[in-house]
Write a protein that holds these residues in place. Sequence first.
Motif, mmCIF file in Angstrom:
data_model
loop_
_atom_site.group_PDB
_atom_site.id
_atom_site.type_symbol
_atom_site.label_atom_id
_atom_site.label_comp_id
_atom_site.label_asym_id
_atom_site.label_seq_id
_atom_site.Cartn_x
_atom_site.Cartn_y
_atom_site.Cartn_z
ATOM 1 N N TRP A 149 0.801 -1.301 0.024
ATOM 2 C CA TRP A 149 -0.045 0.145 0.114
ATOM 3 C C TRP A 149 0.848 1.349 0.239
ATOM 4 C CZ3 TRP A 149 -5.112 -1.222 1.622
ATOM 5 C CH2 TRP A 149 -5.649 -2.443 2.167
ATOM 6 N N ALA A 150 0.661 2.269 -0.769
ATOM 7 C CA ALA A 150 1.311 3.502 -0.592
ATOM 8 C C ALA A 150 0.577 4.643 -1.314
ATOM 9 C CB ALA A 150 2.584 3.158 -1.287
ATOM 10 N N TRP A 151 0.687 6.034 -0.689
ATOM 11 C CA TRP A 151 0.271 7.254 -1.300
ATOM 12 C C TRP A 151 1.305 7.894 -2.008
ATOM 13 C CZ3 TRP A 151 -3.729 9.909 -3.227
ATOM 14 C CH2 TRP A 151 -3.539 11.218 -3.339
ATOM 15 N N PHE A 152 1.228 8.471 -3.151
ATOM 16 C CA PHE A 152 2.307 9.266 -3.736
ATOM 17 C C PHE A 152 1.668 10.725 -4.049
ATOM 18 C CE2 PHE A 152 3.210 5.079 -4.419
ATOM 19 C CZ PHE A 152 4.347 4.985 -4.209
ATOM 20 N N ASP A 153 2.417 11.732 -3.486
ATOM 21 C CA ASP A 153 1.735 13.168 -3.941
ATOM 22 C C ASP A 153 1.955 13.506 -5.283
ATOM 23 O OD1 ASP A 153 1.036 13.733 -1.029
ATOM 24 O OD2 ASP A 153 2.836 14.537 -0.722
ATOM 25 N N GLN A 154 1.359 14.203 -5.807
ATOM 26 C CA GLN A 154 1.414 14.663 -7.348
ATOM 27 C C GLN A 154 2.898 15.423 -7.473
ATOM 28 O OE1 GLN A 154 2.004 17.914 -8.688
ATOM 29 N NE2 GLN A 154 2.052 17.081 -10.681
ATOM 30 N N GLY A 155 3.548 14.965 -8.535
ATOM 31 C CA GLY A 155 4.818 15.487 -8.652
ATOM 32 C C GLY A 155 5.992 14.590 -8.268
ATOM 33 N N ALA A 156 5.546 13.546 -7.281
ATOM 34 C CA ALA A 156 6.568 12.529 -6.794
ATOM 35 C C ALA A 156 6.308 11.183 -6.760
ATOM 36 C CB ALA A 156 6.931 13.027 -5.262
ATOM 37 N N PRO A 157 6.073 10.471 -7.986
ATOM 38 C CA PRO A 157 5.630 8.978 -8.278
ATOM 39 C C PRO A 157 6.557 8.036 -7.836
ATOM 40 C CG PRO A 157 6.399 10.330 -10.275
ATOM 41 C CD PRO A 157 6.482 11.282 -9.364
ATOM 42 N N THR A 158 7.801 8.352 -7.279
ATOM 43 C CA THR A 158 8.566 7.541 -6.936
ATOM 44 C C THR A 158 8.910 7.392 -5.195
ATOM 45 O OG1 THR A 158 10.543 8.883 -7.390
ATOM 46 C CG2 THR A 158 9.867 7.155 -9.114
ATOM 47 N N LYS A 159 8.313 8.520 -4.661
ATOM 48 C CA LYS A 159 8.591 8.442 -3.491
ATOM 49 C C LYS A 159 7.261 8.769 -2.364
ATOM 50 C CE LYS A 159 11.006 11.254 0.109
ATOM 51 N NZ LYS A 159 11.426 10.076 1.172
ATOM 52 N N THR A 160 7.036 7.751 -1.761
ATOM 53 C CA THR A 160 5.710 7.616 -1.044
ATOM 54 C C THR A 160 5.767 8.323 0.169
ATOM 55 O OG1 THR A 160 4.124 6.075 0.046
ATOM 56 C CG2 THR A 160 6.395 5.460 0.190
ATOM 57 N N THR A 161 4.678 9.009 0.495
ATOM 58 C CA THR A 161 4.376 9.798 1.719
ATOM 59 C C THR A 161 4.038 8.874 2.891
ATOM 60 O OG1 THR A 161 2.530 10.638 0.923
ATOM 61 C CG2 THR A 161 4.435 12.041 0.751
ATOM 62 N N SER A 162 3.510 7.747 2.184
ATOM 63 C CA SER A 162 2.829 6.644 3.527
ATOM 64 C C SER A 162 4.284 6.226 4.345
ATOM 65 C CB SER A 162 2.258 5.512 2.672
ATOM 66 O OG SER A 162 1.325 5.942 1.784
ATOM 67 N N THR A 163 3.928 5.862 5.358
ATOM 68 C CA THR A 163 4.801 5.222 6.483
ATOM 69 C C THR A 163 4.596 3.967 6.878
ATOM 70 O OG1 THR A 163 3.904 6.573 8.176
ATOM 71 C CG2 THR A 163 6.047 7.458 6.929
ATOM 72 N N ASP A 164 3.214 3.662 7.065
ATOM 73 C CA ASP A 164 2.696 2.632 7.871
ATOM 74 C C ASP A 164 1.193 2.477 7.299
ATOM 75 O OD1 ASP A 164 1.373 0.647 9.406
ATOM 76 O OD2 ASP A 164 2.436 1.176 11.273
ATOM 77 N N TYR A 165 1.085 1.264 6.587
ATOM 78 C CA TYR A 165 -0.424 1.081 5.926
ATOM 79 C C TYR A 165 -1.399 0.868 6.748
ATOM 80 C CZ TYR A 165 -1.051 -3.877 6.866
ATOM 81 O OH TYR A 165 -1.240 -5.015 7.440
ATOM 82 N N LYS A 166 -1.315 0.509 8.036
ATOM 83 C CA LYS A 166 -2.260 0.352 9.077
ATOM 84 C C LYS A 166 -2.805 1.777 9.507
ATOM 85 C CE LYS A 166 -0.983 -4.179 10.689
ATOM 86 N NZ LYS A 166 -0.417 -4.898 11.882
ATOM 87 N N VAL A 167 -1.934 2.519 9.374
ATOM 88 C CA VAL A 167 -2.340 3.909 9.883
ATOM 89 C C VAL A 167 -2.703 4.894 8.637
ATOM 90 C CG1 VAL A 167 -1.633 6.177 10.911
ATOM 91 C CG2 VAL A 167 -0.787 3.974 11.918
ATOM 92 N N ASP A 168 -1.755 4.842 7.509
ATOM 93 C CA ASP A 168 -2.094 5.769 6.497
ATOM 94 C C ASP A 168 -3.201 5.382 5.308
ATOM 95 O OD1 ASP A 168 -0.227 7.276 7.574
ATOM 96 O OD2 ASP A 168 1.457 6.079 6.472
ATOM 97 N N CYS A 169 -3.383 3.816 5.262
ATOM 98 C CA CYS A 169 -4.446 3.271 4.228
ATOM 99 C C CYS A 169 -5.372 2.448 4.610
ATOM 100 C CB CYS A 169 -3.577 2.375 3.255
ATOM 101 S SG CYS A 169 -1.828 3.316 2.755
ATOM 102 N N LEU A 170 -5.135 1.792 5.703
ATOM 103 C CA LEU A 170 -6.087 0.440 5.994
ATOM 104 C C LEU A 170 -7.524 1.089 6.332
ATOM 105 C CD1 LEU A 170 -6.166 -2.344 5.603
ATOM 106 C CD2 LEU A 170 -5.674 -2.658 7.858
ATOM 107 N N THR A 171 -7.447 2.121 7.197
ATOM 108 C CA THR A 171 -8.616 2.871 7.519
ATOM 109 C C THR A 171 -9.649 2.912 6.509
ATOM 110 O OG1 THR A 171 -7.684 5.059 7.768
ATOM 111 C CG2 THR A 171 -7.689 3.386 9.739
#
Length: 192
Positions: A149-171
């Motif tokens: 799982w990962a989120w990428f801000d516009q302009g940075a498709p190779t550097k995720t801002t996600s650090t932990d899927y349980k906190v950043d994505c799963l909810t």
Amino acid sequence: MQHSRWMTAGLRALLLANVLIVTACAPESQPPLTVADTGATAKGDLRVPTDYRDTYQYLGTWAVADEKVAGSKEMHIVYASPGAAAGHRANGKFADGTTLVKEVFEATTGPMTTGTVSHTKTLKGWFVMVKDSKNSHPDNKLWGDGWGWAWFDQGAPTKTTSTDYKVDCLTCHEPAKATDWTYVDGYPVLKK
């Protein structure tokens, strides 16, 4: 109220037309994915796959309603790696290595000749998921529950801002737990 019903019906018709056009042109089966194709490195670092708009299949679009004004505040456009839709139609599951890319756009709403319409305005970023039922990266906090799982801000498709899927994505995906954490009801091309 009547205006809102017409706008909703218009958005549904527009989205259905897009689905029919794109799926009519999309390839159904491709060679198996390599690690590079999935947007993941061997150690599990994720990125937005290059050229996904040209090589992936369009799955569907979600319009996120704006609570303050009529229309949508965001549009989520989802693509799947080659062969993923055909595989899902065959057995109801995404195969390991399947990569989903969701573009998240700020939306704008305004009058057009067909009525009031919401459409994409500015890309905010991408959300990427890579199917991994084998738990290939147990020490990487962006992998678990069968996915990377990962989120990428516009302009940075190779550097995720996600650090932990349980906190950043799963909810956000909790309501879709029964369908392997994915909102398959919004993807008509997955239906037989």
